[in-house]
Motif scaffolding. Structure first.
Motif, PDB file in Angstrom:
ATOM      1  N   THR A 167      83.699  47.088 -11.614  1.00 45.32           N
ATOM      2  CA  THR A 167      82.664  46.065 -11.462  1.00 45.32           C
ATOM      3  C   THR A 167      82.649  45.541 -10.028  1.00 45.32           C
ATOM      4  OG1 THR A 167      82.796  45.427 -13.787  1.00 45.32           O
ATOM      5  CG2 THR A 167      81.882  43.804 -12.268  1.00 45.32           C
ATOM      6  N   LEU A 170      81.095  48.356  -7.870  1.00 45.48           N
ATOM      7  CA  LEU A 170      79.657  48.561  -8.041  1.00 45.48           C
ATOM      8  C   LEU A 170      78.843  47.433  -7.429  1.00 45.48           C
ATOM      9  CD1 LEU A 170      79.577  49.894 -11.713  1.00 45.48           C
ATOM     10  CD2 LEU A 170      79.186  51.225  -9.618  1.00 45.48           C
ATOM     11  N   LYS A 171      79.318  46.198  -7.564  1.00 42.03           N
ATOM     12  CA  LYS A 171      78.561  45.074  -7.025  1.00 42.03           C
ATOM     13  C   LYS A 171      78.505  45.112  -5.500  1.00 42.03           C
ATOM     14  CE  LYS A 171      78.918  41.945 -10.939  1.00 42.03           C
ATOM     15  NZ  LYS A 171      79.393  40.619 -11.456  1.00 42.03           N
ATOM     16  N   ILE A 174      76.414  49.405  -4.929  1.00 39.78           N
ATOM     17  CA  ILE A 174      75.078  49.733  -5.417  1.00 39.78           C
ATOM     18  C   ILE A 174      73.976  49.115  -4.554  1.00 39.78           C
ATOM     19  CG2 ILE A 174      73.472  49.570  -7.348  1.00 39.78           C
ATOM     20  CD1 ILE A 174      75.703  51.704  -7.620  1.00 39.78           C
ATOM     21  N   ARG A 183      71.320  57.542  -4.934  1.00 37.13           N
ATOM     22  CA  ARG A 183      71.777  57.242  -6.287  1.00 37.13           C
ATOM     23  C   ARG A 183      73.248  57.626  -6.417  1.00 37.13           C
ATOM     24  NH1 ARG A 183      67.728  57.686 -10.931  1.00 37.13           N
ATOM     25  NH2 ARG A 183      65.708  57.181 -10.027  1.00 37.13           N
ATOM     26  N   ASN A 221      72.774  53.037 -10.044  1.00 40.95           N
ATOM     27  CA  ASN A 221      74.027  52.957 -10.799  1.00 40.95           C
ATOM     28  C   ASN A 221      73.900  53.835 -12.031  1.00 40.95           C
ATOM     29  OD1 ASN A 221      76.511  52.170 -11.920  1.00 40.95           O
ATOM     30  ND2 ASN A 221      75.547  50.451 -13.002  1.00 40.95           N
ATOM     31  N   ARG A 249      68.933  56.710 -15.765  1.00 37.90           N
ATOM     32  CA  ARG A 249      70.300  56.619 -15.254  1.00 37.90           C
ATOM     33  C   ARG A 249      71.005  57.971 -15.183  1.00 37.90           C
ATOM     34  NH1 ARG A 249      72.229  51.451 -14.976  1.00 37.90           N
ATOM     35  NH2 ARG A 249      70.485  50.001 -15.012  1.00 37.90           N
TER      36      ARG A 249
END
Length: 339
Positions: A167, A170-171, A174, A183, A221, A249
């Motif tokens: 997490t 990704l924050k 992304i 991507r 993501n 996705r």
């Protein structure tokens, strides 16, 4: 027909960029490739020089070598950021190197960056078994290795800790990927063992894939959808492809067939025409979605010719890939005929 302009593109992975390798790739009708080696990345979290961040000079040389043969780099695999994966000191520096590499991919018009998030990859459970006509198949059996202890350099990690770590990653990554027009594609745990040397695996279930996609709500993501791994876990590949495709996705596809004895624990990767996955139905679903990126028919069985006449850069061997690429292209043509 080779590739469809606005649909799936059959590709394979290259790690060598010499003329002889790329000639063989192009002879298979391949115009888009995945790359897991070369100047851009190492092959594991430990034991090799960290080659991040990517640079325009080094990665650009690979892109230029491919272009000389009429080939584009559709996906680049990134590795070499263990502090980010394990949440250790230095993770911010690791993440910054990933961000700089993603920006480099964007400048070079590489549309997808693939990555893994293993606490440990329990490849110790793999072996080769005899298959059709004496070909060698890749098989996995969890029972024989389920009690292996953690490795000192990795330790043991809970799923909660790994979710916290990804997490955080990704924050940070992304938004940079979105800005770069790139991507990200997270590969599922492969093998999808329940526990891997004492560590829980966050991408070892379809629910885990869904949770990953929910952390940052962005097409950047995404996942590598693997229809073989889906079946290894007991899932329905068409249903799972539809779920992630409708979310936009699916950023990469690994396309293989398996026979599963115990979901997530015991299975064999087989020829594309003899496993439990309905490969044509999967391809039809991707065509329905207008999925526009690479479909990579990986992990072909090892044929006798491959053992006698090894060709660098093709993993199992050129003959195996010639078979899987031809089968994939025929399946794509059949799927397009129904549109």
């Amino acid at each position: 027909m080779t590739d469809t302009p606005n649909g799936p593109k059959i590709g394979i992975s290259v790690s060598n960029f010499d003329d002889s390798t790329l000639r063989r790739v192009r002879q298979l009708g391949i115009t888009n490739v995945h790359s897991s080696g070369g100047a851009g990345s190492s092959n594991s979290n430990f034991g090799r020089e960290n080659q991040l961040p990517w640079t325009d000079e080094k990665l650009g040389a690979e892109v230029k070598a491919l272009a000389a043969h009429g080939i584009k780099m559709g996906i680049k695999m990134i590795t070499g950021f263990p502090n980010a994966i394990y949440g250790r000191p230095g993770r911010d520096e690791d993440i910054e190197k990933v961000i700089e590499s993603v920006k480099c991919a964007g400048r070079l018009e590489i549309p997808v960056v693939e990555y893994n998030w293993y606490a440990h990859r329990i490849i110790e459970g793999y072996s080769y078994v005899e298959g059709r006509g004496g070909a060698e198949y890749h098989a996995f059996d969890y029972e024989s290795i389920k009690d292996l202890p953690p490795l000192p350099e990795e330790g043991a990690h809970t799923a909660d800790a790994m979710w916290d770590n990804i997490t955080y990653f990704l924050k940070a990554v992304i938004p940079a990927a979105e800005e770069a027009g790139v991507r990200m594609a997270l590969h599922p745990n492969d093998p999808p063992a329940p526990i891997s040397r004492g560590s829980e695996q966050i991408m070892g279930s379809i629910d885990g894939w869904k949770k990953l996609a929910s952390i940052v709500d962005s097409p950047a993501n995404g996942i590598t959808f693997d229809c073989g791994v889906t079946r290894e876990m007991g899932g329905d590949p068409v249903e799972v492809a539809r779920y992630f495709g409708d979310l936009d996705r699916i950023n990469h596809v690994h396309w293989r067939n398996v026979i599963t004895e115990i979901p997530s624990e015991k299975y064999t990767e087989v020829f594309l025409d003899e496993g439990e996955v309905d490969m044509l139905a999967v391809m039809k679903e991707l065509v329905r979605q207008k999925y526009p990126r690479i479909v990579y028919p990986e992990h072909p069985p090892v044929m006798d010719h491959d053992k006698e006449f090894a060709h660098d850069g093709f993993g199992a061997g050129y003959t195996g890939f010639a078979y899987t690429v031809g089968y994939a292209r025929a399946t794509l043509q059949a799927a397009l005929a129904d549109v």
